[in-house]
Design a protein around this motif. Structure first.
Motif, PDB file in Angstrom:
ATOM      1  N   HIS A   1       0.843  -1.185   0.000  1.00 33.11           N
ATOM      2  CA  HIS A   1       0.000   0.000   0.000  1.00 33.11           C
ATOM      3  C   HIS A   1       0.883   1.240   0.000  1.00 33.11           C
ATOM      4  O   HIS A   1       1.730   1.405   0.878  1.00 33.11           O
ATOM      5  CB  HIS A   1      -0.905   0.018   1.233  1.00 33.11           C
ATOM      6  CG  HIS A   1      -1.938  -1.053   1.233  1.00 33.11           C
ATOM      7  ND1 HIS A   1      -2.901  -1.151   2.222  1.00 33.11           N
ATOM      8  CD2 HIS A   1      -2.190  -2.083   0.387  1.00 33.11           C
ATOM      9  CE1 HIS A   1      -3.683  -2.191   1.984  1.00 33.11           C
ATOM     10  NE2 HIS A   1      -3.254  -2.776   0.880  1.00 33.11           N
TER      11      HIS A   1
ATOM     12  N   GLN B   1      -0.547  -0.557  -4.522  1.00 33.54           N
ATOM     13  CA  GLN B   1      -1.903  -0.020  -4.565  1.00 33.54           C
ATOM     14  C   GLN B   1      -1.829   1.378  -3.964  1.00 33.54           C
ATOM     15  O   GLN B   1      -1.617   1.536  -2.764  1.00 33.54           O
ATOM     16  CB  GLN B   1      -2.855  -0.913  -3.771  1.00 33.54           C
ATOM     17  CG  GLN B   1      -2.909  -2.357  -4.250  1.00 33.54           C
ATOM     18  CD  GLN B   1      -3.398  -2.480  -5.681  1.00 33.54           C
ATOM     19  OE1 GLN B   1      -4.383  -1.832  -6.065  1.00 33.54           O
ATOM     20  NE2 GLN B   1      -2.710  -3.286  -6.468  1.00 33.54           N
TER      21      GLN B   1
ATOM     22  N   ALA C   1       2.820   3.141  -9.063  1.00 32.87           N
ATOM     23  CA  ALA C   1       2.132   1.894  -9.396  1.00 32.87           C
ATOM     24  C   ALA C   1       2.335   1.511 -10.853  1.00 32.87           C
ATOM     25  O   ALA C   1       2.251   0.328 -11.209  1.00 32.87           O
ATOM     26  CB  ALA C   1       0.644   2.020  -9.081  1.00 32.87           C
TER      27      ALA C   1
END
Length: 323
Positions: free
Chosen positions: A261, A290, A277
């Protein structure tokens, strides 16, 4: 798994001066607890802060940069000429981010400072090296001094002046330099992150700023599974500055990572935003970053604790630590 041993939670810091590892561990934990409470998991706060939920370590490598005679450092608190190109590129990326927030045609005081810094950087590129030994470094310090006129940087209260700001930003260059003593410096920093970790136990890694670069490379070396890797205010996607200097190449998510994350704040001038990303390939298992935005209050948003106080950041960390 070994018995009922707690999972491991490791905090990895970014640039800065010498740190008090225990004090900062507590600060990061308090900020994380605030975010966990905001995420609706107040029942986990005591378990987190008292060490019942996880064994928490603050991986402190600040002395390797800041101690007298530290590896790869220039004497007398001066910029090392071998760092100047990376520092110049990093400052250019920061100025570009700032110019998006304060466009030159807005006519504001902040926009004028940003344009002044851009002109100073252009002078470094055009003729700084022709001016003699140390001149490029002095001009880069002039850039950081100009940037500290911006309220968000000045009120961050982290730097006494442009020289200190430049020296701490140059830690990025010193880490990414793979030559001679600098290669040994990088290896020593990664060892600080990995020391004492048990690859048979669950691991969650929370890294900030330069620490995301360190964690990227350290996790490629780590032999155990990583339940969750969280990156905060990461410069990993700054293409010409960081991305192209990462090891291993081409850049990819470390294979042991189960979930990644990445969080960025729109007002964080150090971060390479959603591009991360897209520019770092997934692992063989298909895991990739993400990325999600957060919005912090205040003028200086590039601090780990501000990120950790957000529910969307803290919630997944707490969930990853649960049995």
């Amino acid at each position: 798994m070994v018995g009922t041993a707690n999972p491991q939670l490791v905090f990895v810091h970014g640039i800065g001066g010498l740190r008090d590892a225990e004090a900062e561990r507590q600060q990061w934990l308090r900020a994380l607890a605030t975010g966990v409470r905001a995420a609706g998991r107040a029942e986990l706060v005591s378990a987190l802060t008292q060490g019942w939920l996880a064994d928490v370590r603050f991986a402190d490598y600040s002395d390797l940069f800041n101690a007298r005679g530290a590896q790869g450092g220039a004497p007398g608190g001066e910029l090392d000429p071998s760092d100047e190109q990376v520092l110049s590129d990093l400052l250019k990326a920061m100025v570009d981010e700032l110019a998006e927030q304060y466009p030159p045609d807005s006519g504001t005081r902040d926009a004028r400072f940003i344009e002044q810094a851009r002109h100073q950087l252009d002078a470094v590129s055009s003729d700084g090296r022709a001016q003699g030994v140390g001149e490029s470094g002095r001009r880069l310090v002039a850039v950081t001094t100009t940037l500290l006129q911006l309220p968000g940087l000045r009120q961050g209260a982290q730097w006494a002046g442009g020289q200190a700001f430049a020296l701490q930003l140059s830690q990025v260059a010193r880490y990414l330099n793979r030559h001679g003593d600098r290669a040994a410096l990088g290896a020593a920093i990664r060892s600080r992150v990995l020391e004492g970790l048990d690859p048979t136990r669950p691991l969650v890694v929370v890294s900030h700023s330069l620490g995301t670069v360190v964690a990227y490379e350290a996790l490629h070396e780590y032999e155990g599974p990583v339940a969750l890797w969280v990156t905060l205010g990461s410069p990993l996607a700054l293409g010409g500055v960081v991305l192209q200097r990462l090891v291993p190449r081409p850049p990819s998510c470390p294979e042991g990572v189960g979930a990644w994350h990445n969080f960025w704040d729109r007002n964080d001038v150090v971060v390479g935003r959603p591009r991360l990303a897209d520019w770092i390939a997934p692992s063989a298992r298909g895991v990739k970053a993400q990325t999600a935005p957060v919005k912090s209050g205040g003028l200086w948003t590039h601090t780990a604790t501000k990120y950790l106080e957000h529910a969307e950041v803290a919630g997944p960390i707490a969930e990853a630590l649960l049995p």
